[in-house]
Design an enzyme around this catalytic site. Structure first.
Site, short mmCIF file in Angstrom:
data_model
loop_
_atom_site.label_atom_id
_atom_site.label_comp_id
_atom_site.label_asym_id
_atom_site.label_seq_id
_atom_site.Cartn_x
_atom_site.Cartn_y
_atom_site.Cartn_z
N CYS A 191 37.37 37.79 53.26
CA CYS A 191 36.22 38.77 52.96
C CYS A 191 35.11 38.43 53.91
O CYS A 191 33.96 39.07 54.79
CB CYS A 191 35.99 39.01 51.59
SG CYS A 191 37.25 39.64 50.54
N HIS A 195 32.26 39.98 56.56
CA HIS A 195 30.77 40.52 55.94
C HIS A 195 29.51 39.05 55.97
O HIS A 195 28.40 40.02 55.36
CB HIS A 195 31.17 40.52 54.90
CG HIS A 195 31.93 42.51 54.80
ND1 HIS A 195 31.25 43.43 55.57
CD2 HIS A 195 33.07 42.86 54.59
CE1 HIS A 195 32.74 44.30 55.63
NE2 HIS A 195 33.31 43.50 55.07
N ARG A 233 38.59 49.94 47.97
CA ARG A 233 38.48 49.03 49.22
C ARG A 233 39.28 48.56 49.70
O ARG A 233 39.24 47.58 50.13
CB ARG A 233 36.99 49.17 49.67
CG ARG A 233 36.62 49.12 50.57
CD ARG A 233 36.98 50.10 51.59
NE ARG A 233 36.25 49.48 52.99
CZ ARG A 233 37.21 49.94 53.97
NH1 ARG A 233 37.88 50.33 54.48
NH2 ARG A 233 36.51 49.40 55.38
N CYS A 237 41.73 46.46 52.80
CA CYS A 237 41.25 45.77 53.51
C CYS A 237 41.75 44.66 53.33
O CYS A 237 42.36 44.05 55.09
CB CYS A 237 39.08 44.62 53.04
SG CYS A 237 37.50 45.46 53.07
#
Length: 276
Positions: A191, A195, A233, A237
């Site tokens: 992740c 991000h 979500r 992803c």
């Protein structure tokens, strides 16, 4: 040189639960805020709730125009009907929450010492149904998503205030943090790869949003009326990096949601929202 030092500093703070003794949740959040100040100097803290829209004025202007007459109003109203439907015993879902459900969602998820696990807002809604002799709604299903969207709208503007208190809660937080920074799938992405490491950059046509603020605006409606929950979500992803998605309401996803939401503490909830 400065960027290399910052990268090393973040790596020491975040990567792996084995480093838990060197930094607590408040330290993690402070370090992440400093990282974004370096990489996104034009973004104010309160604007992180906008996600990638905070990085693109044209996109934000379009979003604000759409939100004058949100396309998902009727869908959210379906959630209101579930919320207000009386139980067989005469009570309603609102009876399970302080202040009739207003300004409560910003305190979720929380760690429940009695059960030894993270309780998400969707868990709390289902627990209320079960306690009143009603059938629980499918986690990840449309009805629970619509219900959550409506009830979270009652907390619109409430600041996120997730707490991590006690050794067991900290352990759950650390597991969520480890999941966030662990690489997986054929593309070997975490992740954080998108991000944190590449925040603000584009993958195809999608600009990568900062992690702070991400958990403050779910569920969201995509392409008008397609409802997507936060854990939905997560699954999208993981599919995008060619990893097998986990089940809704799994311990891993609940811990991840706990960690992610803590990092949005102090930001006002903005629910529900529209995204393309």
């Amino acid at each position: 040189m400065m960027r290399r030092r910052l990268t090393a500093f973040l790596a020491c703070l975040f990567l792996g639960a084995s480093l838990a003794a060197s930094a607590g949740p408040a330290d993690d959040r402070k370090a992440l805020s400093e990282h974004y100040k370096q990489h996104l100097p034009g973004v104010k803290f309160e604007d992180y709730v906008l996600g990638a829209l905070a990085l693109n004025k044209d996109a934000l202007d379009q979003y604000e125009s759409i939100m004058i007459f949100p396309p998902f109003v009727n869908d959210v109203d379906d959630g209101r009907k579930i919320w207000e439907k009386p139980f067989k015993n005469g009570k309603k879902l609102s009876s399970c929450f302080p202040n009739g459900g207003k300004n409560v969602a910003g305190s979720y998820p929380y760690f429940d010492n009695a059960s030894g696990k993270v309780i998400t807002f969707e868990n709390a809604l289902n627990a209320c149904l079960k306690a009143n002799g009603e059938a629980e709604l499918k986690y990840g299903g449309n009805d629970l998503g619509l219900l959550s969207a409506y009830v979270k709208s009652l907390s619109d503007g409430m600041k996120v205030q997730v707490k991590v208190e006690g050794p067991a809660a900290l352990a759950a937080y650390e597991k969520g943090k480890t999941h966030y920074y662990s690489r997986r799938g054929q593309l070997n992405f975490s992740c954080a790869s998108c991000h944190i490491d590449n925040v603000g950059k584009f993958i195809r046509s999608e600009q990568l949003s900062p992690m702070i603020g991400q958990a403050a605006h779910w569920p969201e409606f995509r392409a008008g009326t397609e409802l997507v929950t936060l854990q939905g979500r997560f699954r999208q992803c993981q599919k995008n990096v060619r990893a097998a998605p986990l089940e809704f309401n799994s311990e891993e996803y609940n811990n991840l949601e706990y960690f992610l939401t803590y990092m949005s503490n102090g930001l006002p909830m903005q629910t529900p929202v529209f995204r393309k």
